[in-house]
Design a protein around this motif. Structure first.
Motif, short mmCIF file in Angstrom:
data_model
loop_
_atom_site.label_atom_id
_atom_site.label_comp_id
_atom_site.label_asym_id
_atom_site.label_seq_id
_atom_site.Cartn_x
_atom_site.Cartn_y
_atom_site.Cartn_z
N GLN A 14 0.83 -1.20 0.00
CA GLN A 14 0.00 0.00 0.00
C GLN A 14 0.86 1.26 0.00
N ALA A 15 1.95 1.24 0.78
CA ALA A 15 2.87 2.38 0.81
C ALA A 15 3.51 2.58 -0.56
N GLN A 16 3.84 1.48 -1.24
CA GLN A 16 4.43 1.59 -2.57
C GLN A 16 3.48 2.31 -3.53
N GLU A 17 2.20 1.97 -3.46
CA GLU A 17 1.23 2.62 -4.34
C GLU A 17 1.13 4.11 -4.06
N LEU A 18 1.22 4.50 -2.79
CA LEU A 18 1.16 5.93 -2.44
C LEU A 18 2.39 6.66 -2.96
N TRP A 19 3.56 6.08 -2.78
CA TRP A 19 4.79 6.72 -3.28
C TRP A 19 4.76 6.84 -4.79
N LEU A 20 4.32 5.80 -5.47
CA LEU A 20 4.28 5.83 -6.93
C LEU A 20 3.25 6.84 -7.44
N LYS A 21 2.16 7.01 -6.69
CA LYS A 21 1.20 8.05 -7.03
C LYS A 21 1.86 9.42 -6.95
N LEU A 22 2.62 9.65 -5.88
CA LEU A 22 3.32 10.91 -5.73
C LEU A 22 4.32 11.12 -6.87
N ALA A 23 5.10 10.10 -7.19
CA ALA A 23 6.10 10.22 -8.25
C ALA A 23 5.45 10.55 -9.59
N GLY B 204 16.13 0.07 -10.81
CA GLY B 204 16.65 -0.48 -9.56
C GLY B 204 15.54 -1.04 -8.69
N TRP B 205 14.38 -0.36 -8.70
CA TRP B 205 13.22 -0.86 -7.96
C TRP B 205 12.75 -2.20 -8.55
N LEU B 206 12.70 -2.28 -9.88
CA LEU B 206 12.28 -3.53 -10.52
C LEU B 206 13.28 -4.65 -10.25
N HIS B 207 14.56 -4.31 -10.19
CA HIS B 207 15.57 -5.33 -9.88
C HIS B 207 15.39 -5.82 -8.45
N ALA B 208 15.11 -4.90 -7.52
CA ALA B 208 14.87 -5.30 -6.14
C ALA B 208 13.65 -6.22 -6.05
N HIS B 209 12.64 -5.93 -6.87
CA HIS B 209 11.45 -6.79 -6.91
C HIS B 209 11.79 -8.16 -7.47
N PHE B 210 12.64 -8.17 -8.50
CA PHE B 210 13.09 -9.44 -9.08
C PHE B 210 13.79 -10.29 -8.02
N VAL C 294 11.11 3.71 -2.55
CA VAL C 294 10.29 2.57 -2.95
C VAL C 294 11.15 1.30 -3.05
N LYS C 295 12.35 1.47 -3.59
CA LYS C 295 13.26 0.32 -3.69
C LYS C 295 13.64 -0.18 -2.30
N GLN C 296 14.00 0.74 -1.40
CA GLN C 296 14.44 0.34 -0.07
C GLN C 296 13.34 -0.37 0.72
N GLU C 297 12.10 0.02 0.48
CA GLU C 297 10.99 -0.60 1.21
C GLU C 297 10.88 -2.09 0.92
N LEU C 298 11.26 -2.50 -0.28
CA LEU C 298 11.17 -3.93 -0.61
C LEU C 298 12.09 -4.77 0.25
N ALA C 299 13.14 -4.15 0.79
CA ALA C 299 14.04 -4.90 1.67
C ALA C 299 13.32 -5.35 2.94
N GLY D 249 0.17 2.15 -9.57
CA GLY D 249 1.35 3.00 -9.51
C GLY D 249 2.35 2.69 -10.61
N TYR D 250 2.60 1.41 -10.84
CA TYR D 250 3.53 0.98 -11.89
C TYR D 250 3.05 1.46 -13.25
N ASN D 251 1.77 1.28 -13.53
CA ASN D 251 1.22 1.67 -14.83
C ASN D 251 1.16 3.19 -15.00
N MET D 252 0.85 3.91 -13.92
CA MET D 252 0.85 5.37 -13.99
C MET D 252 2.24 5.91 -14.30
N LEU D 253 3.25 5.33 -13.66
CA LEU D 253 4.61 5.82 -13.86
C LEU D 253 5.08 5.56 -15.28
#
Length: 282
Positions: A69-78, A197-203, A111-116, A143-147
């Motif tokens: 949920q936090a990721q979606e909020l950050w991506l909305k902001l970005a 980098g965020w997508l790599h962290a997700h990978f 967003v990347k750091q949160e995945l940790a 968020g991903y699609n908006m960005l």
């Protein structure tokens, strides 16, 4: 005579956190949703968006929901900040656009750091949570699609800016190219690199929870192996392709051999020569 209830310390705390708490400094009850802070941030609604204590399929499900949920909020902001960058580029407000791109980069790094945080969840726990996710996929993330969509808008704004200035990406990156445009392009690369980098962290998160293999399918039915290609898919391909163009035109000649004298004789650092020339002027 009623029997006494023997709560454990942890259970007692759990019950306390479910009720409003008295703040002795303010002398007010926090958690009723009546204070200005709670009203402005809509905390009663915000804190009720996760599965309740007695409804979670695993303890870690709260962490799983909060992080996503936090990721979606950050991506909305970005994405909303990126819309403003488009407007700023179109009116040649490059300083404002540069400052805003810095903000977007910091958001994507967060967003990347949160995945940790999710990496503290072991594979067996995620297998339990995964059963309750339906066919949910990261491709369904708003968020991903908006960005990705707003990145197309940024790319168009950059093209219009270059056209107004009579420049191409190759000329911007050539020796003596306009520094303001070069800096802006580099910040867009920073944004793209942070996104990848965020997508790599997700990978890596997928890799350590369910594994990456042709035989392992994500909930959307696609093999997790496809994530390897997806994580390197850039937002601004032209800004990466210009590197290929520059390298294709590179020549080995003109450098200084390792160990050879570096005393400038018409060569050397152009900035140093310019500074020396200014000092030597009468």
């Amino acid at each position: 005579m009623s029997a006494s209830i023997n709560y454990s310390y942890a259970e007692r705390l759990r019950l306390e956190l479910a009720e409003p708490l008295f703040n002795p400094l303010l002398k007010k009850w926090v958690g009723k949703g009546e204070l200005d802070y709670e009203v402005y941030l809509k905390t009663p609604t915000l804190l009720s968006l996760q599965a309740a204590d007695g409804e979670r399929v695993a303890h870690d499900e709260l962490m799983f929901q909060v992080v996503h949920q936090a990721q979606e909020l950050w991506l909305k902001l970005a994405s909303r900040e990126a819309v403003e960058v488009v407007a700023e580029l179109d009116r040649d407000a490059l300083w404002a656009a540069s400052a805003r791109l810095e903000r977007i980069c910091r958001v994507l790094q967060a967003v990347k750091q949160e995945l940790a945080i999710l990496e503290t969840m072991t594979p067996d726990t995620y297998q339990v949570i995964r059963r309750s996710l339906g066919n949910g996929s990261g491709q369904e993330s708003p968020g991903y699609n908006m960005l990705r969509r707003v990145a197309q808008g940024l790319e168009g704004a950059l093209e219009r800016l270059l056209a107004r200035r009579g420049q191409t990406l190759a000329s911007v990156y050539s020796s003596g190219g306009p520094d303001d445009l070069k800096r802006l392009c580099e910040q867009l690369v920073d944004m793209d690199e942070a996104f990848q980098g965020w997508l790599h962290a997700h990978f890596q998160l997928v890799r350590r929870t369910i594994g990456v293999d042709r035989a392992v399918k994500a909930l959307d039915g696609l093999p997790t192996q496809v994530l390897a290609g997806r994580m390197t898919l850039p937002l601004f391909r032209q800004l990466w392709d210009v590197r290929l163009e520059l390298t294709a035109g590179w020549q080995r000649e003109g450098g200084v051999a390792p160990g050879a004298s570096r005393v400038p004789q018409g060569g050397g650092c152009p900035m140093a020569h310019a500074a020396r020339a200014q000092v030597e002027q009468p």
